[in-house]
Design a protein around this motif. Structure first.
Motif, PDB file in Angstrom:
ATOM      1  N   HIS A 214      -7.477   7.413   1.903  1.00  0.00           N
ATOM      2  CA  HIS A 214      -6.345   8.330   1.911  1.00  0.00           C
ATOM      3  C   HIS A 214      -5.119   7.853   1.144  1.00  0.00           C
ATOM      4  O   HIS A 214      -4.220   8.656   0.862  1.00  0.00           O
ATOM      5  CB  HIS A 214      -5.971   8.662   3.356  1.00  0.00           C
ATOM      6  N   ASP A 215      -5.041   6.566   0.821  1.00  0.00           N
ATOM      7  CA  ASP A 215      -3.879   6.092   0.061  1.00  0.00           C
ATOM      8  C   ASP A 215      -4.201   5.847  -1.414  1.00  0.00           C
ATOM      9  O   ASP A 215      -3.340   5.389  -2.169  1.00  0.00           O
ATOM     10  CB  ASP A 215      -3.322   4.808   0.683  1.00  0.00           C
ATOM     11  N   ILE A 216      -5.426   6.152  -1.841  1.00  0.00           N
ATOM     12  CA  ILE A 216      -5.834   5.788  -3.202  1.00  0.00           C
ATOM     13  C   ILE A 216      -5.128   6.637  -4.250  1.00  0.00           C
ATOM     14  O   ILE A 216      -4.576   6.113  -5.230  1.00  0.00           O
ATOM     15  CB  ILE A 216      -7.362   5.876  -3.365  1.00  0.00           C
ATOM     16  N   ASN A 217      -5.118   7.952  -4.080  1.00  0.00           N
ATOM     17  CA  ASN A 217      -4.472   8.797  -5.090  1.00  0.00           C
ATOM     18  C   ASN A 217      -2.992   8.470  -5.231  1.00  0.00           C
ATOM     19  O   ASN A 217      -2.458   8.431  -6.346  1.00  0.00           O
ATOM     20  CB  ASN A 217      -4.653  10.278  -4.745  1.00  0.00           C
ATOM     21  N   ALA A 218      -2.324   8.235  -4.104  1.00  0.00           N
ATOM     22  CA  ALA A 218      -0.906   7.898  -4.171  1.00  0.00           C
ATOM     23  C   ALA A 218      -0.688   6.578  -4.906  1.00  0.00           C
ATOM     24  O   ALA A 218       0.284   6.425  -5.661  1.00  0.00           O
ATOM     25  CB  ALA A 218      -0.324   7.820  -2.757  1.00  0.00           C
TER      26      ALA A 218
ATOM     27  N   PHE B 176       2.538  -4.889 -11.990  1.00  0.00           N
ATOM     28  CA  PHE B 176       2.636  -4.155 -10.736  1.00  0.00           C
ATOM     29  C   PHE B 176       1.224  -3.953 -10.196  1.00  0.00           C
ATOM     30  O   PHE B 176       0.389  -3.280 -10.811  1.00  0.00           O
ATOM     31  CB  PHE B 176       3.308  -2.801 -10.941  1.00  0.00           C
ATOM     32  N   GLY B 177       0.960  -4.578  -9.055  1.00  0.00           N
ATOM     33  CA  GLY B 177      -0.328  -4.396  -8.389  1.00  0.00           C
ATOM     34  C   GLY B 177      -0.120  -3.810  -7.012  1.00  0.00           C
ATOM     35  O   GLY B 177       0.949  -3.975  -6.405  1.00  0.00           O
ATOM     36  N   ILE B 178      -1.136  -3.124  -6.492  1.00  0.00           N
ATOM     37  CA  ILE B 178      -0.995  -2.483  -5.177  1.00  0.00           C
ATOM     38  C   ILE B 178      -2.339  -2.453  -4.458  1.00  0.00           C
ATOM     39  O   ILE B 178      -3.391  -2.255  -5.073  1.00  0.00           O
ATOM     40  CB  ILE B 178      -0.423  -1.053  -5.328  1.00  0.00           C
ATOM     41  N   HIS B 179      -2.302  -2.680  -3.145  1.00  0.00           N
ATOM     42  CA  HIS B 179      -3.490  -2.511  -2.310  1.00  0.00           C
ATOM     43  C   HIS B 179      -3.812  -1.013  -2.220  1.00  0.00           C
ATOM     44  O   HIS B 179      -2.900  -0.188  -2.094  1.00  0.00           O
ATOM     45  CB  HIS B 179      -3.244  -3.029  -0.902  1.00  0.00           C
ATOM     46  N   ALA B 180      -5.094  -0.683  -2.240  1.00  0.00           N
ATOM     47  CA  ALA B 180      -5.492   0.725  -2.130  1.00  0.00           C
ATOM     48  C   ALA B 180      -6.930   0.825  -1.639  1.00  0.00           C
ATOM     49  O   ALA B 180      -7.783   0.019  -2.011  1.00  0.00           O
ATOM     50  CB  ALA B 180      -5.356   1.432  -3.485  1.00  0.00           C
TER      51      ALA B 180
ATOM     52  N   GLY C 164       0.838  -1.188   0.000  1.00  0.00           N
ATOM     53  CA  GLY C 164       0.000   0.000   0.000  1.00  0.00           C
ATOM     54  C   GLY C 164       0.870   1.234   0.000  1.00  0.00           C
ATOM     55  O   GLY C 164       1.989   1.216   0.526  1.00  0.00           O
ATOM     56  N   ALA C 165       0.359   2.308  -0.571  1.00  0.00           N
ATOM     57  CA  ALA C 165       1.175   3.505  -0.763  1.00  0.00           C
ATOM     58  C   ALA C 165       1.613   4.144   0.539  1.00  0.00           C
ATOM     59  O   ALA C 165       2.619   4.856   0.580  1.00  0.00           O
ATOM     60  CB  ALA C 165       0.406   4.517  -1.617  1.00  0.00           C
TER      61      ALA C 165
END
Length: 337
Positions: free
Chosen positions: A184-188, A174-178, A154-155
């Motif tokens: 609050h971490d979605i835009n990043a 490239f995958g990421i939890h959001a 997560g970012a």
């Protein structure tokens, strides 16, 4: 070889009576014809988000918060993984992978903890099994290089800019939890231009716009989100804007059953049974870059055959709806890989 029954054909999963002909692992024909079979033939599932290492600790940590359960580096699952031997971890992972394969899952997208060694664990666990994990290493660029890409936690957990660049240069996923516990971490996360994001329980207006503009796919895991008390993803709103796939997330929290995930998603959200089945097959395959999830000539013969005359499925008036909301492991008649 031939399988007959009601075939859920093509990306639209159109039910047609007939047969699927395949040879040397490839579908050569899909023929519409009158057949004497109540079987249902559908594409094998793609589980688009898993944490199989958690198989060593099923149902551990009842009552703990999300961070207490899984946040790196000191969440319960990380402590349990650190304490387990390689043999214990690999054996537990193999059991989960075998279960998934036997119940119709052809591939999973695994966020694999433990760096390079963790990647080696799942390769060993999957050896000789029909299920083919797409492994996204974590914690280091070396793990990414030894696997099929990188799975970011997560970012807010680290600066992933350089790893994203390295992954892109290597032409890997490239995958990421959001948006799992809050927005609050979605835009990043979206700033990293990921190949897909996982969870998105708390998107806001700007996030919907960004997903739609850039067509960034989302993998949702509604059973996991409910268990960890973070809410449930807005599946209908996400599906209106981008590709959505289903994942079962941590084996610690839920069985890796796509049948259960489909039924839960269908009953939780205002999406059709066909859309849910697409999330469990073709959409997951598309996100993972796999050539499966569809029954069409030229595609790999990765098929799931259900007994349409089982006590559970007999008398179903809507085949796709019955597969999504009613079918289970007991209805599996054959799995063809």
């Amino acid at each position: 070889m031939i399988v007959e029954g009601t075939v859920l054909r093509g990306p639209a999963l159109d039910p047609v009576e007939g047969r699927v002909v395949f040879e040397d692992g490839e579908i050569t024909a899909v023929e519409e014809a009158a057949v004497h079979s109540n079987d249902v033939v559908l594409p094998a599932f793609v589980n688009a988000h898993t944490h199989i290492g958690d198989s060593i600790a099923k149902e551990a940590g009842a009552g703990l918060s999300l961070d207490e359960l899984v946040a790196p580096p000191d969440g319960l699952k990380h402590r349990l993984l650190d304490a387990a031997t390689r043999e214990e971890t690999v054996s537990a992972m193999r059991r989960s992978l075998r279960l998934m394969g036997e119940t119709g899952t052809a591939a999973c997208v695994e966020f694999r903890e433990g760096g390079v060694e963790g990647v080696e664990y799942i390769r060993e666990a999957a050896s000789g099994l029909p299920i083919d994990p797409v492994v996204l290493g974590r914690e280091s660029a070396d793990a990414m290089r030894e696997s099929d890409g990188f799975g970011a936690s997560g970012a807010r957990d680290a600066d992933f800019d350089s790893l994203r660049t390295t992954t892109r240069e290597a032409d890997k996923l490239f995958g990421i939890h959001a948006g799992e516990r809050d927005p609050h971490d979605i835009n990043a996360a979206l700033d990293l231009d990921p190949d897909f994001v996982v969870h998105m329980v708390h998107p806001e207006g700007i996030h919907y716009e960004r997903l739609a503009d850039r067509q960034i796919p989302v993998v949702v895991c509604p059973r996991s989100n409910l268990v960890t008390s973070v809410g449930v993803p807005p599946i209908r709103e996400l599906a209106d804007r981008t590709t959505v796939a289903l994942g079962t997330d941590n084996v610690m929290l839920n069985s890796p059953s796509m049948f259960r995930e489909m039924a839960f998603a269908a009953k939780l959200s205002d999406v059709s049974a066909t859309e849910v089945l697409q999330m469990a097959t073709v959409n997951g395959a598309e996100i993972a870059g796999l050539d499966c999830g569809v029954i069409d000539p030229g595609r790999p013969a990765k098929l799931l055959v259900l007994d349409g005359d089982s006590d559970n499925l007999a008398g179903a008036q809507d085949v796709v709806r019955s597969v999504v909301r009613r079918a289970g492991a007991a209805d599996v008649k054959d799995v063809i890989y």
